[in-house]
Design a protein around this motif. Structure first.
Motif, PDB file in Angstrom:
ATOM      1  N   ALA A  11       4.601  -4.375  -5.106  1.00 56.09           N
ATOM      2  CA  ALA A  11       3.547  -3.988  -6.151  1.00 56.09           C
ATOM      3  C   ALA A  11       2.454  -4.986  -6.417  1.00 56.09           C
ATOM      4  O   ALA A  11       1.398  -4.381  -6.558  1.00 56.09           O
ATOM      5  CB  ALA A  11       4.463  -3.623  -7.551  1.00 56.09           C
ATOM      6  N   ILE A  12       2.855  -6.265  -6.471  1.00 55.05           N
ATOM      7  CA  ILE A  12       1.681  -7.058  -6.623  1.00 55.05           C
ATOM      8  C   ILE A  12       0.615  -7.022  -5.334  1.00 55.05           C
ATOM      9  O   ILE A  12      -0.548  -6.996  -5.530  1.00 55.05           O
ATOM     10  CB  ILE A  12       2.504  -8.521  -6.637  1.00 55.05           C
ATOM     11  CG1 ILE A  12       3.067  -8.814  -7.919  1.00 55.05           C
ATOM     12  CG2 ILE A  12       1.191  -9.566  -6.572  1.00 55.05           C
ATOM     13  CD1 ILE A  12       3.864 -10.034  -8.173  1.00 55.05           C
ATOM     14  N   ALA A  13       1.299  -6.705  -4.181  1.00 56.88           N
ATOM     15  CA  ALA A  13       0.354  -6.706  -2.894  1.00 56.88           C
ATOM     16  C   ALA A  13      -0.480  -5.403  -2.924  1.00 56.88           C
ATOM     17  O   ALA A  13      -1.692  -5.338  -2.787  1.00 56.88           O
ATOM     18  CB  ALA A  13       1.244  -6.843  -1.703  1.00 56.88           C
ATOM     19  N   ALA A  14       0.043  -4.317  -3.452  1.00 56.11           N
ATOM     20  CA  ALA A  14      -0.521  -3.222  -3.800  1.00 56.11           C
ATOM     21  C   ALA A  14      -1.679  -3.261  -4.883  1.00 56.11           C
ATOM     22  O   ALA A  14      -2.917  -2.616  -4.674  1.00 56.11           O
ATOM     23  CB  ALA A  14       0.305  -2.078  -4.284  1.00 56.11           C
ATOM     24  N   ALA A  15      -1.527  -3.873  -6.032  1.00 49.61           N
ATOM     25  CA  ALA A  15      -2.509  -4.136  -7.046  1.00 49.61           C
ATOM     26  C   ALA A  15      -3.657  -5.108  -6.482  1.00 49.61           C
ATOM     27  O   ALA A  15      -4.951  -4.905  -6.671  1.00 49.61           O
ATOM     28  CB  ALA A  15      -1.708  -4.973  -8.118  1.00 49.61           C
ATOM     29  N   LYS A  16      -3.237  -6.217  -5.619  1.00 53.44           N
ATOM     30  CA  LYS A  16      -4.276  -6.925  -4.798  1.00 53.44           C
ATOM     31  C   LYS A  16      -5.107  -6.234  -4.073  1.00 53.44           C
ATOM     32  O   LYS A  16      -6.655  -6.515  -3.944  1.00 53.44           O
ATOM     33  CB  LYS A  16      -3.714  -7.992  -4.183  1.00 53.44           C
ATOM     34  CG  LYS A  16      -3.157  -9.226  -5.188  1.00 53.44           C
ATOM     35  CD  LYS A  16      -2.579 -10.245  -4.168  1.00 53.44           C
ATOM     36  CE  LYS A  16      -2.144 -11.576  -5.084  1.00 53.44           C
ATOM     37  NZ  LYS A  16      -1.815 -12.645  -4.185  1.00 53.44           N
ATOM     38  N   ALA A  17      -4.475  -5.285  -3.365  1.00 59.89           N
ATOM     39  CA  ALA A  17      -5.302  -4.501  -2.460  1.00 59.89           C
ATOM     40  C   ALA A  17      -6.144  -3.723  -3.045  1.00 59.89           C
ATOM     41  O   ALA A  17      -7.527  -3.170  -2.639  1.00 59.89           O
ATOM     42  CB  ALA A  17      -4.558  -3.580  -1.450  1.00 59.89           C
ATOM     43  N   LYS A  18      -5.714  -2.825  -4.156  1.00 58.67           N
ATOM     44  CA  LYS A  18      -6.632  -2.124  -5.154  1.00 58.67           C
ATOM     45  C   LYS A  18      -7.486  -2.786  -6.222  1.00 58.67           C
ATOM     46  O   LYS A  18      -8.149  -2.270  -6.698  1.00 58.67           O
ATOM     47  CB  LYS A  18      -5.870  -0.918  -5.881  1.00 58.67           C
ATOM     48  CG  LYS A  18      -4.962  -0.121  -4.917  1.00 58.67           C
ATOM     49  CD  LYS A  18      -3.892   0.636  -5.849  1.00 58.67           C
ATOM     50  CE  LYS A  18      -4.706   1.644  -6.870  1.00 58.67           C
ATOM     51  NZ  LYS A  18      -3.730   2.332  -7.594  1.00 58.67           N
ATOM     52  N   SER A  52      -3.652   4.938 -15.362  1.00 54.31           N
ATOM     53  CA  SER A  52      -3.787   5.459 -14.006  1.00 54.31           C
ATOM     54  C   SER A  52      -4.462   4.551 -12.975  1.00 54.31           C
ATOM     55  O   SER A  52      -4.125   4.823 -11.641  1.00 54.31           O
ATOM     56  CB  SER A  52      -4.590   7.026 -13.943  1.00 54.31           C
ATOM     57  OG  SER A  52      -6.054   6.784 -14.597  1.00 54.31           O
ATOM     58  N   SER A  53      -5.326   3.746 -13.715  1.00 54.84           N
ATOM     59  CA  SER A  53      -5.988   2.694 -12.792  1.00 54.84           C
ATOM     60  C   SER A  53      -5.275   1.598 -12.390  1.00 54.84           C
ATOM     61  O   SER A  53      -5.551   0.703 -11.574  1.00 54.84           O
ATOM     62  CB  SER A  53      -7.257   2.433 -13.406  1.00 54.84           C
ATOM     63  OG  SER A  53      -7.057   1.613 -14.475  1.00 54.84           O
ATOM     64  N   MET A  54      -3.832   1.372 -12.971  1.00 53.81           N
ATOM     65  CA  MET A  54      -3.082  -0.091 -12.719  1.00 53.81           C
ATOM     66  C   MET A  54      -2.123   0.425 -11.888  1.00 53.81           C
ATOM     67  O   MET A  54      -1.421   1.527 -11.573  1.00 53.81           O
ATOM     68  CB  MET A  54      -2.825  -0.228 -14.078  1.00 53.81           C
ATOM     69  CG  MET A  54      -3.704  -0.563 -15.195  1.00 53.81           C
ATOM     70  SD  MET A  54      -3.093  -1.135 -16.719  1.00 53.81           S
ATOM     71  CE  MET A  54      -4.651  -1.354 -17.719  1.00 53.81           C
ATOM     72  N   VAL A  55      -1.282  -0.636 -11.300  1.00 53.42           N
ATOM     73  CA  VAL A  55      -0.258  -0.444 -10.668  1.00 53.42           C
ATOM     74  C   VAL A  55       1.012  -0.895 -11.278  1.00 53.42           C
ATOM     75  O   VAL A  55       1.030  -1.867 -11.906  1.00 53.42           O
ATOM     76  CB  VAL A  55      -0.151  -1.509  -9.350  1.00 53.42           C
ATOM     77  CG1 VAL A  55       1.171  -1.309  -8.507  1.00 53.42           C
ATOM     78  CG2 VAL A  55      -1.086  -1.119  -8.256  1.00 53.42           C
ATOM     79  N   SER A  86      -4.008  -9.276 -10.958  1.00 50.77           N
ATOM     80  CA  SER A  86      -3.126  -9.289  -9.599  1.00 50.77           C
ATOM     81  C   SER A  86      -3.937 -10.350  -8.656  1.00 50.77           C
ATOM     82  O   SER A  86      -3.374 -10.921  -7.812  1.00 50.77           O
ATOM     83  CB  SER A  86      -3.158  -8.004  -9.082  1.00 50.77           C
ATOM     84  OG  SER A  86      -4.863  -7.425  -8.681  1.00 50.77           O
ATOM     85  N   SER A  87      -5.392 -10.479  -8.943  1.00 55.10           N
ATOM     86  CA  SER A  87      -5.929 -11.693  -7.935  1.00 55.10           C
ATOM     87  C   SER A  87      -5.870 -13.171  -8.562  1.00 55.10           C
ATOM     88  O   SER A  87      -6.007 -13.920  -7.626  1.00 55.10           O
ATOM     89  CB  SER A  87      -7.615 -11.385  -8.233  1.00 55.10           C
ATOM     90  OG  SER A  87      -7.905 -11.475  -9.533  1.00 55.10           O
ATOM     91  N   THR A  88      -5.176 -13.384  -9.786  1.00 54.29           N
ATOM     92  CA  THR A  88      -5.419 -14.735 -10.254  1.00 54.29           C
ATOM     93  C   THR A  88      -3.762 -14.960 -10.918  1.00 54.29           C
ATOM     94  O   THR A  88      -3.280 -16.299 -10.680  1.00 54.29           O
ATOM     95  CB  THR A  88      -6.153 -14.998 -11.380  1.00 54.29           C
ATOM     96  OG1 THR A  88      -6.052 -13.970 -12.489  1.00 54.29           O
ATOM     97  CG2 THR A  88      -7.672 -15.000 -11.169  1.00 54.29           C
ATOM     98  N   GLY A  89      -3.004 -13.927 -11.055  1.00 48.31           N
ATOM     99  CA  GLY A  89      -1.871 -14.195 -11.649  1.00 48.31           C
ATOM    100  C   GLY A  89      -1.699 -14.420 -12.989  1.00 48.31           C
ATOM    101  O   GLY A  89      -0.508 -14.800 -13.448  1.00 48.31           O
ATOM    102  N   VAL A  90      -2.980 -14.446 -13.783  1.00 51.33           N
ATOM    103  CA  VAL A  90      -2.826 -14.715 -15.164  1.00 51.33           C
ATOM    104  C   VAL A  90      -2.383 -13.482 -16.187  1.00 51.33           C
ATOM    105  O   VAL A  90      -2.912 -12.192 -15.529  1.00 51.33           O
ATOM    106  CB  VAL A  90      -4.245 -15.354 -15.629  1.00 51.33           C
ATOM    107  CG1 VAL A  90      -4.405 -15.499 -16.941  1.00 51.33           C
ATOM    108  CG2 VAL A  90      -4.580 -16.488 -14.932  1.00 51.33           C
ATOM    109  N   ASP A  91      -1.720 -13.636 -16.856  1.00 52.07           N
ATOM    110  CA  ASP A  91      -1.181 -12.693 -17.819  1.00 52.07           C
ATOM    111  C   ASP A  91      -2.311 -12.414 -18.739  1.00 52.07           C
ATOM    112  O   ASP A  91      -2.711 -13.269 -19.627  1.00 52.07           O
ATOM    113  CB  ASP A  91       0.173 -13.031 -18.891  1.00 52.07           C
ATOM    114  CG  ASP A  91      -0.006 -14.268 -19.363  1.00 52.07           C
ATOM    115  OD1 ASP A  91      -0.294 -15.270 -18.512  1.00 52.07           O
ATOM    116  OD2 ASP A  91       0.046 -14.176 -20.413  1.00 52.07           O
ATOM    117  N   LEU A  92      -3.011 -11.132 -18.809  1.00 53.04           N
ATOM    118  CA  LEU A  92      -3.794 -10.688 -19.342  1.00 53.04           C
ATOM    119  C   LEU A  92      -3.799 -10.214 -20.835  1.00 53.04           C
ATOM    120  O   LEU A  92      -4.430 -10.824 -21.715  1.00 53.04           O
ATOM    121  CB  LEU A  92      -4.898  -9.649 -18.891  1.00 53.04           C
ATOM    122  CG  LEU A  92      -5.405  -9.601 -17.530  1.00 53.04           C
ATOM    123  CD1 LEU A  92      -5.815  -8.620 -17.051  1.00 53.04           C
ATOM    124  CD2 LEU A  92      -6.558 -10.805 -17.389  1.00 53.04           C
TER     125      LEU A  92
END
Length: 311
Positions: A11-18, A52-55, A86-92
């Motif tokens: 899921a993290i990889a998919a989020a980074k890709a998107k 819908s825009s999130m993983v 997903s790009s930084t791993g920081v919890d928003l």
């Protein structure tokens, strides 16, 4: 709700890709009330559209997947929702406990607003560090000869590599501490909000109680007035009824008196007429007797022995 089919890593990889936000929903048992409410909220069309825009991935508390996730991002409240860059791993944004549609939509909007800011901050930190390293290496190169400069450059590259590899666990610890602080802050905010809500509810309850008491008092006064008016009306009606009965009795007495007087007068007149008729009959009888006596003579002889004879 469209969930990602796969593990957390995929899921993290998919989020980074998107280049999308990675949303993790930590749920409790399926029969828990808070989990049921969160599931219902996630079926709302507005929430589905916002996510819908999130993983999105769903994990159950207590499972191995949840334990792996909580080793990086501590899970304090269940259910809870984590929005991670997903790009930084920081919890928003993190929300949990009693989740409503309004609070979830607010967290989604906050996460969308923060995702750009966090990326800029994370990108700025390594650039500043690299610039400082380059400055140090340049200064060192100017003060040494060419052989020393080569060794300094190799040392600088090795230092940057060591710093980069050492920063990952440090950044992880910082994220964990920041998540803990954020959760504690959120918990304190929720407790403060709950206290304010309790105060507002207590104030509203008191206001409602006062309004009910005032309404009850007004209703009681109205009932007393209506009861007094009803009693007064009953007394008036009773008085009128008594007066009507008295008038009827008096009228009946007068009617009976008039009837009695009329009957008495008629009887007196009849009696007088009867007496007149009787007197007339007696007078006629006397007159007849007298006339009869005038035509007949009677001679009475008294004998020497004392007896008498009439002829």
């Amino acid at each position: 709700m469209e969930w990602f089919n796969g593990g957390v890593g995929e899921a993290i990889a998919a989020a980074k890709a998107k280049k999308a936000i990675f949303a993790v929903f930590v749920k409790g048992k399926s029969d828990e009330e808070t989990t049921i409410k969160l599931t219902e909220i996630l079926e709302d069309s507005e929430v589905v559209s916002a996510l819908s825009s999130m993983v999105c991935i769903s994990v159950e508390n207590g499972t191995n997947t949840c334990l792996q996730f909580s080793s990086i991002y501590p899970v304090i409240l269940v259910p809870s929702v984590y929005f991670i860059d997903s790009s930084t791993g920081v919890d928003l944004e993190i929300t949990g406990g009693i989740v409503t549609k309004e609070s979830l939509m607010a967290s989604i909007n906050k996460a969308n607003d923060k995702v750009g800011e966090v990326a800029d901050i994370v990108q700025a930190a390594p650039v500043a560090s690299a610039e400082e390293t380059v400055t140090v290496s340049e200064t060192s190169a100017k003060t040494t000869d060419s052989s020393t400069s080569q060794a300094a450059e190799e040392s600088t590259v090795e230092e940057v590599s060591n710093n980069t590899s050492g920063e990952q666990p440090k950044a992880l610890e910082e994220r964990v501490e920041r998540a803990k602080l954020l959760m504690a802050q959120r918990q304190a905010e929720r407790e403060a909000q709950e206290k304010e809500k309790e105060k507002d509810k207590e104030k509203e309850r008191r206001e409602v109680g006062k309004a009910l008491l005032e309404r009850k008092r007004t209703q009681e006064e109205q009932d007393l007035k209506e009861a007094a008016m009803a009693r007064r009306k009953d007394k008036d009606e009773e008085k009128k009824a008594k007066e009507a009965v008295k008038a009827a009795i008096e009228q009946d007495r007068l009617d009976r008196k008039m009837k009695y007087d009329g009957e008495k007068k008629a009887n007196d007149e009849k009696r007088k007429e009867n007496e007149k008729a009787a007197l007339a009959a007696q007078a006629a009888q006397a007159e007849k007797t007298a006339s009869d006596r005038a035509t007949v003579a009677r001679i009475q002889f008294r004998l020497p022995d004392g007896s008498s004879q009439t002829k």
